[in-house]
Design an enzyme around this catalytic site. Structure first.
Site, PDB file in Angstrom:
ATOM      1  CG  LEU A  11      -2.220  -0.759   1.127  1.00 32.61           C
ATOM      2  CD1 LEU A  11      -3.255  -0.389   2.210  1.00 32.61           C
ATOM      3  CD2 LEU A  11      -2.793  -0.878  -0.184  1.00 32.61           C
ATOM      4  CE  LYS A 182     -11.118  -4.340   4.981  1.00 36.36           C
ATOM      5  NZ  LYS A 182     -10.008  -3.630   4.884  1.00 36.36           N
TER       6      LYS A 182
HETATM    7  P1  NAD Z   1       3.584  -4.763   3.610  1.00 40.97           P
HETATM    8  O1  NAD Z   1       4.006  -5.738   4.164  1.00 40.97           O
HETATM    9  O2  NAD Z   1       3.452  -5.007   2.168  1.00 40.97           O
HETATM   10  O3  NAD Z   1       4.161  -3.297   3.570  1.00 40.97           O
HETATM   11  C1  NAD Z   1       4.642  -2.823   4.955  1.00 40.97           C
HETATM   12  C2  NAD Z   1       6.009  -2.155   4.890  1.00 40.97           C
HETATM   13  O4  NAD Z   1       6.000  -1.245   6.093  1.00 40.97           O
HETATM   14  C3  NAD Z   1       7.092  -3.104   4.731  1.00 40.97           C
HETATM   15  O5  NAD Z   1       7.801  -2.777   3.246  1.00 40.97           O
HETATM   16  C4  NAD Z   1       7.708  -2.977   5.980  1.00 40.97           C
HETATM   17  O6  NAD Z   1       9.363  -3.047   5.753  1.00 40.97           O
HETATM   18  C5  NAD Z   1       7.638  -1.345   6.331  1.00 40.97           C
HETATM   19  N1  NAD Z   1       7.793  -0.983   7.579  1.00 40.97           N
HETATM   20  C6  NAD Z   1       7.361  -1.612   8.680  1.00 40.97           C
HETATM   21  N2  NAD Z   1       8.105  -1.015   9.821  1.00 40.97           N
HETATM   22  C7  NAD Z   1       8.816   0.203   9.355  1.00 40.97           C
HETATM   23  C8  NAD Z   1       9.435   1.176   9.680  1.00 40.97           C
HETATM   24  N3  NAD Z   1       9.802   1.147  11.150  1.00 40.97           N
HETATM   25  N4  NAD Z   1      10.068   1.982   8.956  1.00 40.97           N
HETATM   26  C9  NAD Z   1      10.124   1.888   7.733  1.00 40.97           C
HETATM   27  N5  NAD Z   1       9.348   0.875   6.962  1.00 40.97           N
HETATM   28  C10 NAD Z   1       8.696   0.021   7.734  1.00 40.97           C
HETATM   29  O7  NAD Z   1       1.831  -4.534   3.980  1.00 40.97           O
HETATM   30  P2  NAD Z   1       0.596  -4.006   3.477  1.00 40.97           P
HETATM   31  O8  NAD Z   1       0.174  -4.862   2.282  1.00 40.97           O
HETATM   32  O9  NAD Z   1       1.119  -2.591   2.624  1.00 40.97           O
HETATM   33  O10 NAD Z   1      -0.379  -3.584   4.487  1.00 40.97           O
HETATM   34  C11 NAD Z   1      -0.265  -2.197   5.138  1.00 40.97           C
HETATM   35  C12 NAD Z   1      -1.696  -2.383   5.789  1.00 40.97           C
HETATM   36  O11 NAD Z   1      -2.707  -2.079   4.906  1.00 40.97           O
HETATM   37  C13 NAD Z   1      -1.887  -3.613   6.870  1.00 40.97           C
HETATM   38  O12 NAD Z   1      -2.773  -3.236   7.814  1.00 40.97           O
HETATM   39  C14 NAD Z   1      -2.623  -4.169   5.679  1.00 40.97           C
HETATM   40  O13 NAD Z   1      -3.841  -5.166   6.425  1.00 40.97           O
HETATM   41  C15 NAD Z   1      -3.641  -3.382   5.123  1.00 40.97           C
HETATM   42  N6  NAD Z   1      -4.125  -3.325   3.822  1.00 40.97           N
HETATM   43  C16 NAD Z   1      -3.374  -3.891   2.832  1.00 40.97           C
HETATM   44  C17 NAD Z   1      -4.120  -4.193   1.573  1.00 40.97           C
HETATM   45  C18 NAD Z   1      -3.449  -4.655   0.361  1.00 40.97           C
HETATM   46  O14 NAD Z   1      -3.725  -5.014  -0.597  1.00 40.97           O
HETATM   47  N7  NAD Z   1      -2.356  -4.944   0.544  1.00 40.97           N
HETATM   48  C19 NAD Z   1      -5.488  -3.976   1.315  1.00 40.97           C
HETATM   49  C20 NAD Z   1      -6.284  -3.548   2.540  1.00 40.97           C
HETATM   50  C21 NAD Z   1      -5.529  -3.219   4.024  1.00 40.97           C
END
Ligand code: NAD
Length: 303
Positions: A11, A182
């Site tokens: 995201l 949700k």
């Molecule tokens: P992801 O794991 O792909 O990305 C998270 C990123 O944050 C990783 O790259 C990680 O290294 C980085 N990160 C974590 N701690 C950090 C820090 N201290 N400093 C810098 N970077 C840091 O996760 P995502 O899929 O993008 O999901 C994010 C949120 O969105 C989650 O709660 C997920 O449930 C929600 N979400 C995701 C989607 C989707 O389609 N991917 C859809 C709806 C909701």
């Protein structure tokens, strides 16, 4: 005014890429210098949609930079949110806006408590994206983003920038209710898909179990989010199971990739809130126990 996006995951790249592509100043906040060095070699991120890939140039920095932050998008997983916000809390100016993309509930309040100088805006998204390379994201599912602030019904003045960036969005004065609903749908589907190792459609063989969970979730929703959030829960869950029969839910995807789940902010939050209210939820409790045991068997954290 610049956007800062913390987290170069699915995201984070999707949001940063769309903002930057529309000409809005955007900076990615990366975890460490090694990650920044690797980004700087290319200087762009890639967004793929319907097999078409677009490279977007944007800037990046680490948390250690001292540039003030006025608009932050926190795009990490719920279990990383508190540590992530702590790493840049002192850079947030008074009155900064912080958009929290985390799924589930619980992490948002913990983040907000750490940054009293900022306004936290919560998000519930039905968009879907996955990372298909270091700084590359596949925008797989179009959807909607609901944004809201449980403490202030007035929309922020930057929604037009989301419009400019082509990010679908809707301001809502009932974001808590949306997140609760949700969460309840997630509790009725995701843990069972992990336990039965099945796609969503596999739950058609376990509808009685799903129904039992929904009865408890309805009582919980009525107490935590009001009766309108609870109405028609089982019917919606069954409809989602049928409509997404061939999909693998996010929790099963996490487990299959050997990644930590967000259970603590989903089923865990539901059980904790029920206990705090003295609400008996034996089926949710049993589900949580089975799921946690299964996660431990798989060598994953059980929270
Ligand atoms: P992801 O794991 O792909 O990305 C998270 C990123 O944050 C990783 O790259 C990680 O290294 C980085 N990160 C974590 N701690 C950090 C820090 N201290 N400093 C810098 N970077 C840091 O996760 P995502 O899929 O993008 O999901 C994010 C949120 O969105 C989650 O709660 C997920 O449930 C929600 N979400 C995701 C989607 C989707 O389609 N991917 C859809 C709806 C909701």
């Amino acid at each position: 005014m610049s956007w800062h996006v913390l987290g170069a995951g699915s995201l984070g790249l999707l949001w940063a890429g769309r903002l930057a592509a529309s000409g809005l100043p955007t900076s990615l906040l990366l975890r460490n210098q090694a990650s920044l060095d690797s980004f700087l070699q290319a200087g762009t991120i890639a967004i793929t949609r319907q097999q078409q890939s677009t490279a977007v140039a944007l800037s990046a920095q680490t948390a250690a930079t001292d540039e003030p932050i006025r608009r932050l998008i926190l795009a990490c997983k719920a279990y990383d949110a508190e540590t992530a916000i702590a790493s840049i809390a002192q850079r947030l100016v008074d009155g900064a806006d912080v958009l929290l993309l985390q799924n589930g509930l619980g992490s948002q309040a913990a983040v907000a408590a750490q940054i009293p100088q900022a306004r936290c805006i919560l998000l519930s998204s039905t968009e879907g994206a996955f990372r298909d390379g270091s700084f590359s994201v596949n925008f797989a599912g179009a959807g909607q983003n609901w944004l809201g602030d449980p403490h202030n019904p007035a929309p922020p003045d930057w929604l037009n920038e989301l419009q400019q960036a082509g990010i679908p969005h809707q301001w809502t004065t009932s974001i808590d209710q949306r997140l609760w609903r949700k969460l309840a749908v997630n509790c009725a589907i995701n843990p069972l898909c992990v336990l039965h190792a099945c796609r969503n459609g596999g739950l058609l063989e376990h509808l009685q179990e799903v129904h039992g969970l929904c009865l408890e979730l309805v009582t919980l929703l009525e107490q935590c989010a009001g009766s309108s959030s609870a109405a028609g829960l089982f019917a919606e869950v069954e409809q989602i199971i049928r409509a997404t029969a061939s999909n693998q839910c996010s929790m099963l995807q996490d487990v299959q990739r050997g990644q930590r789940t967000e259970i603590r902010y989903l089923l865990g939050h539901a059980c904790t809130q029920a206990h705090q209210r003295g609400l008996p939820v034996p089926q949710l409790d049993a589900l949580q126990q089975r799921l946690r045991a299964q996660l431990l068997v798989l060598g994953l954290p059980d929270d």
